[in-house]
Design an enzyme around this catalytic site. Structure first.
Site, PDB file in Angstrom:
ATOM      1  N   ASP A   9      36.746  44.788  31.485  1.00 63.21           N
ATOM      2  CA  ASP A   9      37.834  44.003  31.656  1.00 63.21           C
ATOM      3  C   ASP A   9      38.843  44.127  30.341  1.00 63.21           C
ATOM      4  O   ASP A   9      38.513  44.477  29.481  1.00 63.21           O
ATOM      5  CB  ASP A   9      37.345  42.662  31.722  1.00 63.21           C
ATOM      6  N   ALA A  10      40.237  43.757  30.802  1.00 66.08           N
ATOM      7  CA  ALA A  10      41.283  44.156  29.789  1.00 66.08           C
ATOM      8  C   ALA A  10      41.565  42.630  29.037  1.00 66.08           C
ATOM      9  O   ALA A  10      41.286  42.765  27.847  1.00 66.08           O
ATOM     10  CB  ALA A  10      42.373  44.685  30.669  1.00 66.08           C
ATOM     11  N   TYR A  11      41.902  41.702  29.896  1.00 63.73           N
ATOM     12  CA  TYR A  11      42.595  40.440  29.001  1.00 63.73           C
ATOM     13  C   TYR A  11      41.381  39.682  28.661  1.00 63.73           C
ATOM     14  O   TYR A  11      40.542  39.142  29.475  1.00 63.73           O
ATOM     15  CB  TYR A  11      43.541  39.854  30.140  1.00 63.73           C
TER      16      TYR A  11
END
Length: 223
Positions: A9-11
């Site tokens: 996942d990024a954020y």
């Protein structure tokens, strides 16, 4: 584990979502004491709006829910200031990576493991964050929910990993700082890591993450 591909996942996982409010607070005394709550409200509403839109079948891109979440947070803090809003949103395109991210990705690359992002973020947002963090050369792909038009944890989002890399479920290690995302990916069939940076309790969902870590630094040790 026969892992060939690590997906993150990024954020909140690779990129520090609290950084925008924290950085603005350094020059704005109004935020000196309230920026942690502002950041928490912004993030909470941002995620809440993705779930509500997914359930209602009213998809929009992540930039829209990011703006909507901030507007709610600013209203809650009684801050009506267009310039402040603009500053916070501008910084969201340049969120820094957590300190351990570059070395962790480099260690995976040295072992021949492919790394990728799977995110609610729009392609444009992800491109900006990856460039600002300087980790583009360490990633094989940035996969966005915009390709399927629904937010996580819908199975169609996790399908993107298999479709892009042509891998089996058991070949993938998925990591997220969102407990519900790690649970969703575990329910889908991936081996999952919950990066529990805040010491939060485990979400009561239909599956549980296989590993719980304080940060991403020991991810290569799981391979």
């Amino acid at each position: 584990m026969p892992i060939t591909t690590c997906v993150f996942d990024a954020y909140g996982t690779l990129f520090d979502v609290n950084a925008a409010a924290r950085l603005v607070a350094e020059d704005d005394p109004r935020l000196a004491k309230i920026w942690p709550q502002l950041a928490a409200d912004w993030r909470s509403k941002q995620l809440e709006y993705t779930w509500l839109r997914a359930v209602a079948g009213r998809h929009c891109d992540f930039w829209q829910v990011t703006q909507d979440g901030l507007d709610w947070a600013l209203d809650s803090a009684r801050l009506d200031d267009p310039k402040l809003r603009e500053s916070l949103l501008a910084l969201y395109w340049e969120l820094p990576a957590y300190p351990e991210v570059p070395s962790m990705l480099a260690a995976l690359a040295q072992r021949g493991i492919k790394s990728a992002i799977l995110s609610n973020g729009s392609p444009e947002m992800l491109a900006g964050a990856v460039e600002a963090a300087g980790i583009g050369e360490l990633l094989s792909a940035c996969l966005s929910v915009e390709d399927v038009g629904v937010f996580k944890p819908h199975d169609r989002v996790y399908d993107l990993v298999q479709e892009h890399f042509s891998v089996a479920h058991e070949d993938v290690l998925f990591g997220s700082s969102n407990g519900w995302d790690a649970c969703g990916a575990a329910g889908y069939g991936f081996t999952t890591v919950w990066v529990n940076r805040t010491g939060a309790p485990l979400d009561r969902l239909y599956a549980e993450p296989h590993h719980i870590l304080k940060d991403l630094s020991t991810i290569p040790d799981l391979i």
